[in-house]
Scaffold this motif. Sequence first.
Motif, PDB file in Angstrom:
ATOM      1  N   TYR A   1       0.816  -1.219   0.000  1.00  0.00           N
ATOM      2  CA  TYR A   1       0.000   0.000   0.000  1.00  0.00           C
ATOM      3  C   TYR A   1       0.846   1.263   0.000  1.00  0.00           C
TER       4      TYR A   1
ATOM      5  N   ARG B   1       5.927  12.606   5.348  1.00  0.00           N
ATOM      6  CA  ARG B   1       6.658  11.458   4.834  1.00  0.00           C
ATOM      7  C   ARG B   1       7.561  10.917   5.919  1.00  0.00           C
TER       8      ARG B   1
ATOM      9  N   ALA C   1       0.627   7.878   1.337  1.00  0.00           N
ATOM     10  CA  ALA C   1       1.027   9.243   1.049  1.00  0.00           C
ATOM     11  C   ALA C   1       1.249   9.370  -0.444  1.00  0.00           C
TER      12      ALA C   1
ATOM     13  N   TYR D   1       3.696   3.979  -1.698  1.00  0.00           N
ATOM     14  CA  TYR D   1       3.970   4.557  -3.021  1.00  0.00           C
ATOM     15  C   TYR D   1       5.460   4.433  -3.344  1.00  0.00           C
TER      16      TYR D   1
ATOM     17  N   ARG E   1       9.919   8.912   5.949  1.00  0.00           N
ATOM     18  CA  ARG E   1      11.350   8.702   5.777  1.00  0.00           C
ATOM     19  C   ARG E   1      12.170   9.979   5.873  1.00  0.00           C
TER      20      ARG E   1
ATOM     21  N   HIS F   1       7.843   6.405  -3.987  1.00  0.00           N
ATOM     22  CA  HIS F   1       8.834   7.278  -3.343  1.00  0.00           C
ATOM     23  C   HIS F   1       9.105   6.894  -1.895  1.00  0.00           C
ATOM     24  N   GLN F   2       8.292   5.990  -1.360  1.00  0.00           N
ATOM     25  CA  GLN F   2       8.504   5.592   0.032  1.00  0.00           C
ATOM     26  C   GLN F   2       9.452   4.401   0.162  1.00  0.00           C
TER      27      GLN F   2
ATOM     28  N   ASP G   1      -0.815  13.987   0.119  1.00  0.00           N
ATOM     29  CA  ASP G   1       0.171  14.975   0.560  1.00  0.00           C
ATOM     30  C   ASP G   1      -0.376  16.376   0.370  1.00  0.00           C
TER      31      ASP G   1
END
Lengths: 344, 315
Positions: free
Chosen positions: A165, B17, B34, A167, B19, A169-170, B39
């Motif tokens: 679940y 986010r 996200a 994205y 991270r 970029h994570q 966002d």
Amino acid sequence: MWRSSTAERDGRVPGGEALLTVDGLRVEFATRQGVVRAVNGVSYRIDPGETLAVLGESGSGKSVTAHAIMGLLDTPTVRVPAGEIRFHGTDLLGLREDDRARIRGRRIAMVFQDALSALNPVFTVGAQIGEMFRVHEGLSRREAERRAVELMDRVRIPAAAQRMYDYPHQFSGGMRQRIMIAMAIALGPELLIADEPTTALDVTVQAQIMDLLAELRRESGMAMILITHDLGVVADSADRIVVMYGGRVVESAPVHEVYQAPAHPYTRGLLESIPRLARKGRALPAIEGTPPDPLAMPTGCSFHPRCSYRQDNCVTDAPPRYRIGPTRDSACHYWREVLDGSHG
Amino acid sequence: MSETTVERQGRGKHARRGRYSPGGPWRFGPPRAASLWSDAWQDLRRRPMFVGAAFVIAVFLVMAAFPWLFTSIDPHDAATCHLSEARQGVSDLHWFGTDNLGCDVYARSVYGARNSVVIGATTAALTALVGGLLGLFAGFAGGALDALLSRVTEIFFAIPSVLGALLILSVFRTGSVWTVVLALAVLAWPMTFRITRAAVITVKGQEYVLAARALGASSGRIMFRHIMPNALAPVIVVATINLGTFVAAEAGLSFVGVGLQSPDISWGLMISDARRRFLEAPEPLLFPALLLSLTVLAFVMLGDAVRDALDPKLR
């Protein structure tokens, strides 16, 4: 010489069926400055289950060849004036677009260099992996999700059931590349084209990704074309190597033979420029000069301006691919000298 | 005290986010999706400009849908107007005063919101749909289709919009909500087309589109699933800002007499009716003009806030 079939040129037994053969492929780009011959008569073949490394620097035509195999060259400025790409004997270049689309993803799949830009930023990775099953196999959302988690497990993504679940970029670079690989192998392709799959990653992660690819290949028996400019990546993972320079194949050989003794000055230069512990403290040799200008390719052998073995005829006569072993050839007039030099 | 600090950090800008967050593991609780949109929503909620604009817009939307919640007078009923009470100033009975015919300006202003909102929203939706879809096709297909559609939009750009709308509306003798919408949409879609086309061309060149093709996605799927969601942001922003300008354009057209006609109620009509006696009785002109400006401003501000929120570089 150029008329002979690929199998003959590669010195294989003509009876064994190749999975894919590229034969005399030429690709041209029309630019404002003139026509760029990005691929200029490239031939190679790959057998089922084999890993072929295609090695070359930027602009050597290795990626363009891969895109031609995938059928991704369709901008108005591209022309393929000559050549064949045979997959199980069928010329892909002659197929209609919808027939090619049926092959893409299902039978030939591709992994890109930069997984962050190759994954769609607005969808979760689970949705993107699942899309492969929904589009090609018509599975339900729930079923596709289940298969996506399986695949994420298979490419070793920890906590796959939760992370699906997230994205793109994570994820870290290595994890993203695993997701890209998961999508590519989703439908069990016979051929996987990996275009610099580890170039954007740091060294430890590179090794993990190469291991993963090797393992998946062993399990599934798929063939792989590994496009890279990094000889270090090739040694452990490839069966055969094709070295490209200036839009041509300059050397084609089994990996261990190339490492033992390269038969083309360019291959030799590449091998010598790998950092080695034994050379510690000395300057790293580099190939002199710069890659050729694609708009003004040198006459004769395109490597001659940078070559230390150069003779007069190199400037005028383009070398054919000399057969120098049962499954090996070199496009250098002086391959014997190069080969001897490697031993000495 | 330190608890508060942690809490505040946790809700801070960078908490979106996990991270990037400087904090410890307390933020890595349940997985939270996200995306660009979530966002953007997190970002918007913290913008006073967005909250203010959204509140004003919400009030006008309710006013448009249920005007009777705001006033007990029905201005469509002629019996509520008393000529003897014409041009009265602000009073307890008539909050915005009365107009030339002795009608309550407040009630008329409230009821006028519906036409403005309906015209603005419908025109914005129509232009986004038509311009957006054509832009998507043109940008994706390129070549002859793109060239043709681009030339067509250039022709539309060459038409001065006020004159164009005047011309279109004068063809239909009677101005109604739908003819005004049509006139505005016909002239406004080319801008949305251009913006969508440019966004689609940018997205089309992204590697994930190539990757989607390499993994066997069809053209339709690439266009609607991979390109459209990524090219949607500028279209939404323009549609929001345009909505405000359409509200103003409706008022302008009604003011010059080709838009809505009495007995329809609209802010533009009210301004037009009040202008001759402006010096004696400024209220019938000022109040609808104020509401009009407030609506336009709210939508433009909303569009600005959405644009900033959807552009990660401006965060």
